[in-house]
Design a protein around this motif. Structure first.
Motif, mmCIF file in Angstrom:
data_model
loop_
_atom_site.group_PDB
_atom_site.id
_atom_site.type_symbol
_atom_site.label_atom_id
_atom_site.label_comp_id
_atom_site.label_asym_id
_atom_site.label_seq_id
_atom_site.Cartn_x
_atom_site.Cartn_y
_atom_site.Cartn_z
ATOM 1 N N MET A 73 1.171 -1.052 0.240
ATOM 2 C CA MET A 73 0.408 -0.173 -0.221
ATOM 3 C C MET A 73 0.877 1.482 -0.783
ATOM 4 O O MET A 73 0.284 1.826 -0.546
ATOM 5 N N VAL A 74 1.749 1.079 0.862
ATOM 6 C CA VAL A 74 2.213 2.110 0.281
ATOM 7 C C VAL A 74 3.377 2.371 -0.576
ATOM 8 O O VAL A 74 3.311 3.145 -1.248
ATOM 9 N N THR A 75 4.543 1.452 -0.793
ATOM 10 C CA THR A 75 4.429 1.597 -1.741
ATOM 11 C C THR A 75 4.348 2.124 -3.086
ATOM 12 O O THR A 75 4.505 3.058 -4.461
ATOM 13 N N ALA A 76 2.682 1.489 -3.300
ATOM 14 C CA ALA A 76 2.186 1.855 -4.321
ATOM 15 C C ALA A 76 1.438 2.736 -4.683
ATOM 16 O O ALA A 76 1.193 3.837 -5.121
ATOM 17 N N LEU A 94 13.069 1.481 -8.215
ATOM 18 C CA LEU A 94 13.086 1.092 -6.201
ATOM 19 C C LEU A 94 12.241 0.151 -5.919
ATOM 20 O O LEU A 94 11.880 -0.414 -5.352
ATOM 21 N N THR A 95 11.307 1.489 -5.584
ATOM 22 C CA THR A 95 10.199 1.462 -4.740
ATOM 23 C C THR A 95 9.037 0.318 -5.739
ATOM 24 O O THR A 95 7.976 0.042 -5.380
ATOM 25 N N GLY A 96 8.950 0.539 -6.795
ATOM 26 C CA GLY A 96 8.578 -0.233 -7.489
ATOM 27 C C GLY A 96 8.474 -1.848 -7.415
ATOM 28 O O GLY A 96 8.011 -2.673 -7.344
ATOM 29 N N ARG A 97 9.753 -2.563 -7.383
ATOM 30 C CA ARG A 97 10.391 -3.660 -6.963
ATOM 31 C C ARG A 97 9.609 -4.205 -6.233
ATOM 32 O O ARG A 97 9.782 -5.705 -5.367
ATOM 33 N N LEU A 98 10.162 -2.861 -4.891
ATOM 34 C CA LEU A 98 10.079 -3.471 -3.478
ATOM 35 C C LEU A 98 8.476 -3.558 -3.329
ATOM 36 O O LEU A 98 7.788 -4.409 -2.757
ATOM 37 N N TYR A 99 7.221 -2.926 -4.207
ATOM 38 C CA TYR A 99 5.800 -3.445 -4.510
ATOM 39 C C TYR A 99 5.673 -4.916 -4.912
ATOM 40 O O TYR A 99 4.662 -5.166 -4.424
ATOM 41 N N VAL A 100 6.530 -4.838 -5.658
ATOM 42 C CA VAL A 100 6.419 -6.443 -6.707
ATOM 43 C C VAL A 100 6.411 -7.579 -5.754
ATOM 44 O O VAL A 100 5.439 -8.240 -5.118
ATOM 45 N N PHE A 101 7.706 -7.411 -5.502
ATOM 46 C CA PHE A 101 8.686 -8.333 -4.594
ATOM 47 C C PHE A 101 8.202 -8.572 -3.022
ATOM 48 O O PHE A 101 8.496 -9.291 -2.152
ATOM 49 N N GLY A 102 8.486 -7.515 -2.367
ATOM 50 C CA GLY A 102 7.840 -7.158 -1.143
ATOM 51 C C GLY A 102 7.045 -6.554 -0.541
ATOM 52 O O GLY A 102 6.765 -6.773 0.117
#
Length: 245
Positions: A73-76, A94-102
Motif C-alpha cells: 500500500m505504501v509503495t503503491a 526501486l519502490t516498484g520492485r519493492l511493491y512487487v516482490f516485497g
C-alpha cells in the motif's frame, strides 16, 4: 511521421497541482495506523479476523499477509505519484520492485491461503480467492510489460494492481454502510441471525470494492487514451507525439 525533436518536453506538475496525492497518502496512513498495530503484538486475540479452529498456521500467515500488504500500500502510493515517477526515476524503479516482490506478490499468495480458510462463509471465501488471484495476475502482467519495455501497458496494468491493493480500504467503508443498511432486516431477511447479517455485509464489501475500483481505473485510463474526446479537445493546437513504426 512526427519527429521527436518537434515535441515539447513534458511538463511535470508539482505535487500541489495533483490534489488527490495528499488525501491518498492520508487515507493509506490512517488505514494502516488502524489496521496494522494489533498484528504487531503477535497476539491472536487482537486479530480482526477470526482464525479457524485447529489451524495454528493461519495466524502467523495472516500477520505476514498484513505486513506485506502494508508494504504494497505504501509503495503503491509512490508508484502512481506522477511527480515522483517523473523526477525520481531510480526511486520509482526501486519502490516498484519493492511493491512487487516485497508487497503485492507475497501478500497475494498469502491472501489465497487466508481467503480459503476464512470463517466468514463461502461468498467471502470466493471473493477473497478471486481478488487475490486477480491481484497476482495483473501485477505479474505489469511486471512483464516493464521488462519488455512496454511502459504504456506497464502503467495501465500496474494501475489496476494499485486499484486492487487499495480495494481493502474501500471494502471497510462499504462494509460499514452495508451493515447499517442490513441491520433493520435482521429479523426478516436473516431470520434473527446477526452473524448471518454481518457475513452478508462483509461479502458485499469484498465483492463490490474491487469491482468499483477496477471500473473506475479503466474509465480513467480510457479517458487518457489519445483517441478519447477529452484528450482530443486538449490536444487542439498542440503537438502530439506519434510513436515511430
Amino acid at each position: 511521421m512526427t519527429s521527436t525533436k518537434d515535441v515539447p518536453p513534458r511538463r511535470v506538475r508539482t505535487w500541489w497541482r495533483r490534489p488527490w496525492i495528499g488525501p491518498l497518502f492520508l487515507v493509506a496512513a490512517a488505514f494502516l495506523a488502524f489496521s496494522v498495530p494489533p498484528y504487531l503484538t503477535l497476539d491472536p486475540s487482537l486479530s480482526r479476523l477470526e482464525p479457524p479452529e485447529g489451524n495454528d498456521v493461519y495466524y502467523p500467515l495472516l500477520v505476514a499477509h498484513v505486513l506485506f500488504g502494508a508494504v504494497a500500500m505504501v509503495t503503491a502510493c509512490f508508484q502512481i505519484w506522477p511527480a515522483f515517477r517523473n523526477t525520481h526515476r531510480r526511486g520509482h524503479r526501486l519502490t516498484g520492485r519493492l511493491y512487487v516482490f516485497g508487497g503485492a506478490l507475497p501478500a497475494g499468495v498469502l491472501g489465497l491461503y487466508i481467503g480459503w480458510h476464512t470463517t466468514a462463509g463461502p461468498s467471502v471465501r470466493v471473493a477473497n480467492l478471486v481478488g487475490s488471484a486477480l491481484w497476482l495476475t495483473v501485477t505479474i502482467i505489469g511486471l512483464r510489460m516493464a521488462r519488455q519495455g512496454r511502459y504504456g501497458d506497464h502503467r495501465r496494468w500496474m494501475s489496476r494492481s494499485f486499484a486492487l491493493a487499495m480495494s481493502i480500504v474501500l471494502s471497510r467503508v462499504v462494509n460499514v454502510v452495508a451493515t447499517i443498511v442490513l441491520t433493520p432486516q435482521v429479523d426478516t431477511t436473516f431470520g434473527g441471525s446477526e452473524e448471518l447479517m454481518r457475513y452478508s455485509a462483509v461479502s458485499i464489501g469484498v465483492w463490490l470494492s474491487p469491482l468499483l475500483l477496477l471500473l473506475l481505473t479503466d474509465w480513467l485510463l480510457e479517458r487518457r487514451q489519445p483517441g478519447s474526446r477529452r484528450t482530443a479537445t486538449r490536444g487542439v493546437g498542440t503537438s502530439v507525439r506519434v510513436p515511430s513504426a
